[in-house]
Design an enzyme around this catalytic site. Structure first.
Site, PDB file in Angstrom:
ATOM      1  CG  HIS A  63      -3.174  13.135  36.342  1.00 43.49           C
ATOM      2  ND1 HIS A  63      -3.296  11.475  36.459  1.00 43.49           N
ATOM      3  CD2 HIS A  63      -3.212  13.779  37.296  1.00 43.49           C
ATOM      4  CE1 HIS A  63      -3.963  12.681  37.669  1.00 43.49           C
ATOM      5  NE2 HIS A  63      -4.222  13.539  37.929  1.00 43.49           N
ATOM      6  CG  HIS A 171      -5.347  13.613  42.921  1.00 44.75           C
ATOM      7  ND1 HIS A 171      -3.835  14.524  43.000  1.00 44.75           N
ATOM      8  CD2 HIS A 171      -5.346  13.849  41.676  1.00 44.75           C
ATOM      9  CE1 HIS A 171      -3.976  14.930  41.523  1.00 44.75           C
ATOM     10  NE2 HIS A 171      -4.733  14.719  41.276  1.00 44.75           N
TER      11      HIS A 171
HETATM   12 FE    FE Z   1      -4.488  14.980  38.685  1.00 50.63          FE
HETATM   13 ZN    ZN Z   2      -6.969  15.671  36.652  1.00 47.35          ZN
END
Ligand code: FE
Ligand code: ZN
Length: 259
Positions: A63, A171
């Site tokens: 991230h 995700h």
């Molecule tokens: Fe992740």
């Molecule tokens: Zn994560």
């Protein structure tokens, strides 16, 4: 897009199943959870956009791994949670604070949602929610640094947002999450319908995101721990009767880990 909102949200696929979310108008962009700089730099260059801000939901490398490289190209503020190891932050945020991206006329409220990580945050504004790895479509993040109690409270906070809130997760886990959700709630008709729809979406290679809070409340077992069928499935998994929603949550979270 509401009349007052000046930006569009675009998904940039990264790694195996991450989404980096780009908020953009004709000239400016902000980016949420840039785990990799390359797809962001390519997109900005091909669209002729200038980066205005970087927003991070939590410290995991998938991230924030691209932040340092983006900063070599654009001197922009980096926002992220207070209390997590993110070296590149220019402002550390906690519950109730506001982030403005003036170039996009965007204002986000910070919601503290610990559980996946110690200080994970979400950004909420104009009925858009960027929630990283806390709430997924039909699922939730693993508990790496938090307790079931914390994660339940965090998910409950998100569930109180308006039903038509657009949910941008970190995700593309939706189909695998739905397979598990079907095992937990085989009699949930909305879930069965969602499975058919999301399978078509993935066959066409389109993202299943954003989701919406209302859809999650109807189909996501981790937001439905008070439902009798979810409690019954959790009890079957544990081999003992559980009714308390936090205990139900803990049981199905463990079950999902080995599913
Ligand atoms: Fe992740
Ligand atoms: Zn994560």
């Amino acid at each position: 897009m509401s009349e007052t909102k000046r930006y569009n949200v675009v998904p940039l696929p990264a790694f195996k199943d991450n989404y980096i979310w780009v908020l953009r108008d004709e000239r400016h962009a902000a980016v949420v959870d840039p785990g990799d700089a390359r797809p962001v730099l390519d997109y900005l260059a091909s669209e002729g956009l200038r980066l205005s801000a970087i927003l991070a939901t939590h410290h995991h490398a998938d991230h924030v791994g691209g932040v340092a490289e983006l900063l070599r190209h654009f001197g922009v503020p980096v926002y992220g949670p207070k209390g997590e190891p993110i070296a590149t932050l220019s402002r550390a945020l906690a519950e109730g604070e506001r982030v403005e991206v003036p170039e996009l006329a965007a204002i986000f409220h910070v919601i503290s949602i610990p559980g996946h990580t110690r200080a994970h945050i979400a950004y909420y504004g104009a009925k858009d929610l960027f929630c990283g790895d806390t709430l997924f479509a039909c699922g939730c993040g693993r508990l790496f640094e938090g307790t079931p109690q914390q994660m339940c409270a965090s998910l409950a906070k998100l569930a109180r947002l308006p039903e038509d809130t657009q949910v941008y997760c970190g995700h593309e886990y939706t189909l695998a999450n739905i397979r598990f959700a079907r095992a937990v709630e085989p009699a949930n008709a909305a879930l069965a319908e969602r499975e058919r729809a999301e399978m078509r979406t993935r066959e066409q290679d389109r993202p299943t995101l954003p989701s919406a809070i209302g859809r999650e409340k109807a189909t996501n077992p981790f937001l439905r721990c008070g439902e009798p069928e979810v409690a019954a499935s959790a009890s079957r998994y544990l081999g003992q009767d559980v009714r308390d929603p936090v205990q139900v949550f803990a049981a199905i979270r463990n079950w999902k880990n080995e599913f």
